[in-house]
Design an enzyme around this catalytic site. Structure first.
Site, PDB file in Angstrom:
ATOM      1  N   CYS A   1      -4.137 -15.987  13.262  1.00 22.97           N
ATOM      2  CA  CYS A   1      -3.758 -14.781  14.022  1.00 22.97           C
ATOM      3  C   CYS A   1      -4.512 -14.661  15.346  1.00 22.97           C
ATOM      4  CB  CYS A   1      -4.001 -13.537  13.180  1.00 22.97           C
ATOM      5  SG  CYS A   1      -3.135 -13.644  11.625  1.00 22.97           S
TER       6      CYS A   1
ATOM      7  N   HIS B   1      -3.782  -7.486  17.538  1.00 23.48           N
ATOM      8  CA  HIS B   1      -2.996  -8.260  16.574  1.00 23.48           C
ATOM      9  C   HIS B   1      -2.365  -7.269  15.600  1.00 23.48           C
ATOM     10  CE1 HIS B   1      -1.682 -11.018  13.619  1.00 23.48           C
ATOM     11  NE2 HIS B   1      -2.619 -10.716  12.731  1.00 23.48           N
TER      12      HIS B   1
ATOM     13  N   ASN C   1       4.000  -8.853  10.988  1.00 28.60           N
ATOM     14  CA  ASN C   1       2.909  -9.710  11.447  1.00 28.60           C
ATOM     15  C   ASN C   1       3.469 -11.108  11.732  1.00 28.60           C
ATOM     16  OD1 ASN C   1       0.659 -11.316  11.717  1.00 28.60           O
ATOM     17  ND2 ASN C   1      -0.402 -10.542   9.900  1.00 28.60           N
TER      18      ASN C   1
HETATM   19  O1  UT7 Z   1      -2.977 -11.235   9.867  1.00 25.61           O
HETATM   20  C1  UT7 Z   1      -3.888 -12.020   9.176  1.00 25.61           C
HETATM   21  C2  UT7 Z   1      -4.931 -11.249   8.498  1.00 25.61           C
HETATM   22  N1  UT7 Z   1      -4.370 -10.460   7.466  1.00 25.61           N
HETATM   23  C3  UT7 Z   1      -4.617  -9.162   7.388  1.00 25.61           C
HETATM   24  O2  UT7 Z   1      -5.263  -8.624   8.256  1.00 25.61           O
HETATM   25  C4  UT7 Z   1      -4.112  -8.429   6.193  1.00 25.61           C
HETATM   26  C5  UT7 Z   1      -5.188  -7.545   5.642  1.00 25.61           C
HETATM   27  N2  UT7 Z   1      -4.821  -6.908   4.381  1.00 25.61           N
HETATM   28  C6  UT7 Z   1      -3.907  -5.926   4.318  1.00 25.61           C
HETATM   29  O3  UT7 Z   1      -3.270  -5.572   5.291  1.00 25.61           O
HETATM   30  C7  UT7 Z   1      -3.735  -5.212   3.003  1.00 25.61           C
HETATM   31  O4  UT7 Z   1      -4.774  -5.608   2.147  1.00 25.61           O
HETATM   32  C8  UT7 Z   1      -2.373  -5.462   2.298  1.00 25.61           C
HETATM   33  C9  UT7 Z   1      -1.267  -4.811   3.098  1.00 25.61           C
HETATM   34  C10 UT7 Z   1      -2.122  -6.951   2.163  1.00 25.61           C
HETATM   35  C11 UT7 Z   1      -2.401  -4.825   0.940  1.00 25.61           C
HETATM   36  O5  UT7 Z   1      -2.699  -3.436   1.059  1.00 25.61           O
HETATM   37  P1  UT7 Z   1      -3.883  -2.782   0.215  1.00 25.61           P
HETATM   38  O6  UT7 Z   1      -3.879  -1.362   0.563  1.00 25.61           O
HETATM   39  O7  UT7 Z   1      -5.123  -3.560   0.470  1.00 25.61           O
HETATM   40  O8  UT7 Z   1      -3.373  -2.971  -1.254  1.00 25.61           O
HETATM   41  P2  UT7 Z   1      -4.159  -3.603  -2.476  1.00 25.61           P
HETATM   42  O9  UT7 Z   1      -4.054  -5.081  -2.439  1.00 25.61           O
HETATM   43  O10 UT7 Z   1      -5.502  -2.982  -2.574  1.00 25.61           O
HETATM   44  O11 UT7 Z   1      -3.281  -3.056  -3.667  1.00 25.61           O
HETATM   45  C12 UT7 Z   1      -3.261  -1.661  -4.027  1.00 25.61           C
HETATM   46  C13 UT7 Z   1      -2.204  -1.466  -5.082  1.00 25.61           C
HETATM   47  C14 UT7 Z   1      -2.285  -2.464  -6.214  1.00 25.61           C
HETATM   48  O12 UT7 Z   1      -1.896  -1.810  -7.402  1.00 25.61           O
HETATM   49  P3  UT7 Z   1      -2.988  -1.282  -8.466  1.00 25.61           P
HETATM   50  O13 UT7 Z   1      -3.745  -2.503  -8.883  1.00 25.61           O
HETATM   51  O14 UT7 Z   1      -3.827  -0.295  -7.725  1.00 25.61           O
HETATM   52  O15 UT7 Z   1      -2.140  -0.677  -9.539  1.00 25.61           O
HETATM   53  C15 UT7 Z   1      -1.265  -3.491  -5.870  1.00 25.61           C
HETATM   54  O16 UT7 Z   1      -0.749  -4.178  -6.986  1.00 25.61           O
HETATM   55  O17 UT7 Z   1      -0.919  -1.646  -4.496  1.00 25.61           O
HETATM   56  C16 UT7 Z   1      -0.203  -2.645  -5.238  1.00 25.61           C
HETATM   57  N3  UT7 Z   1       0.657  -3.355  -4.306  1.00 25.61           N
HETATM   58  C17 UT7 Z   1       1.892  -2.942  -4.012  1.00 25.61           C
HETATM   59  N4  UT7 Z   1       2.627  -1.895  -4.431  1.00 25.61           N
HETATM   60  C18 UT7 Z   1       3.868  -1.753  -3.922  1.00 25.61           C
HETATM   61  C19 UT7 Z   1       0.379  -4.479  -3.585  1.00 25.61           C
HETATM   62  N5  UT7 Z   1       1.436  -4.810  -2.839  1.00 25.61           N
HETATM   63  C20 UT7 Z   1       2.392  -3.879  -3.078  1.00 25.61           C
HETATM   64  C21 UT7 Z   1       3.700  -3.671  -2.601  1.00 25.61           C
HETATM   65  N6  UT7 Z   1       4.385  -2.623  -3.029  1.00 25.61           N
HETATM   66  N7  UT7 Z   1       4.258  -4.510  -1.688  1.00 25.61           N
END
Ligand code: UT7
Length: 333
Positions: free
Chosen positions: A117, A257, A287
């Protein structure tokens, strides 16, 4: 006495494929909701490059053609094309070489930069040094990724974020001080564990097993990357301002980004920048990895004014991160 040569961005080009993949489409593919995606990431839809035989170079070529048309130059005038990408057409040769051939840019050498990125910022900095050296007059820097080629559309934690697209800038020498002023680039390979593709490289060449195990897709520990990204992008942007003796008040635009709107908001806050000075198109393209920053410039080009100071900032796989300070060189009519 010869005046100092700086590398000015003199034109911006871009390309996004026509096909859209909306949050509602994704609701039918994985267990997710439009509401979750919008509130957790800011993405509403992304573009997907469809069609057999279509690759990242097919994003690069129209973005560079856009520049040639707008600036009124022939592809043969381009002396160097640098393509930042993590989704090259092939492992080798470089996508830049393939794109030069498709463009008919016969006088250009080209190479790829792999910095995920942050690739566009790395490539911009390298391209600027070619101009600053005085040896080159027209260098094109393109950030392009066909992320749909490496996204697992059964993995709801990654497929919701990424999209395809390319943005490019033309760098030309300037003797009035416009263009790239400073870049602060960083990398830390220990971050590899959180964001990578497991197979397909020399460590683990492609095999039936790697395909069966879905190891040719993005592997991301989202929460860990998120934490590093918030700190990395905000810190490096603040450090860049500080070492140039600037504050948020001196900056007309932050060009971040587009990985997650929450990371972008944190960076703007850290710089003391109001959110209306932040370029945002994550809702439309998602992204696009190396494509996000030049695609923002492409979308905002008409609003940019000659003399404005803008900060470009990124964080991504590697880890790689950085920020660049640019003095905008032209008004768009
Ligand atoms: O560009 C390159 C660098 N990349 C980045 O900068 C990405 C950085 N990371 C992020 O943007 C975020 O971590 C994500 C968007 C990838 C994920 O968001 P998050 O708020 O960190 O979610 P999480 O992984 O902490 O998951 C929270 C909950 C989980 O459920 P439980 O365990 O709390 O029941 C996940 O299973 O959300 C769930 N979850 C979803 N629910 C609905 C994860 N993905 C989804 C989804 N829809 N698509």
């Amino acid at each position: 006495m010869n005046k100092k040569i700086t590398a000015a961005i003199t034109c911006v080009g871009g390309f996004v494929p026509e096909d859209k993949l909306t949050n509602f489409d994704l609701e039918k593919m994985v267990d997710t909701t439009d509401e979750w995606i919008r509130t957790r990431t800011g993405v509403e839809e992304r573009r997907i490059l469809k069609g057999a035989g279509k690759a990242t170079s097919d994003l690069v070529v129209p973005a560079v053609q856009d520049i040639c048309k707008k600036r009124g130059i022939d592809p043969n005038e381009i002396e160097c094309l640098i393509v930042a990408t993590v989704t090259p057409d092939m492992t080798f040769p470089a996508t830049a070489n393939i794109a030069c051939d498709k463009l008919g840019a016969k006088n250009s050498f080209g190479f790829d930069v792999s910095a995920a990125c942050s690739g566009f910022l790395y490539a911009l900095t390298v391209g600027a040094t070619l101009i600053e050296s005085g040896r080159y007059k027209k260098v094109v820097v393109c950030g392009a990724d066909k992320m749909s080629a490496i996204v697992d559309y059964t993995d709801r934690s990654t497929c919701i974020i990424f999209g395809d697209g390319a943005g490019a800038v033309l760098l030309e020498p300037n003797e009035e001080g416009y263009g790239l002023q400073d870049s602060l680039l960083k990398s830390d390979g220990s971050g590899c564990q959180y964001l990578h593709m497991k197979a397909g490289g020399s460590l683990k060449p492609a095999s039936i097993e790697t395909v069966t195990n879905k190891e040719h897709y993005i592997y991301q520990e989202g929460q860990a990357v998120f934490k590093f990204a918030v700190r990395g992008m905000a810190d490096v942007s603040a450090e860049l301002l500080e070492r140039n003796k600037l504050t948020g008040a001196d900056i007309s635009w932050l060009v971040p980004h587009q990985a997650n709107k929450r990371i972008i908001d944190a960076t703007a806050d850290r710089m003391g920048l109001s959110h209306d000075k932040v370029m945002l198109n994550i809702q439309r393209y998602g992204n696009t990895t190396a494509g996000t920053i030049p695609l923002c410039l492409w979308d905002w080009e008409k609003k940019l004014r000659k003399g404005e100071l803008i900060v470009l900032a990124a964080f991504g796989g590697g880890f790689t991160w950085g920020a660049s300070l640019v003095k905008w060189a032209y008004d768009t009519k």
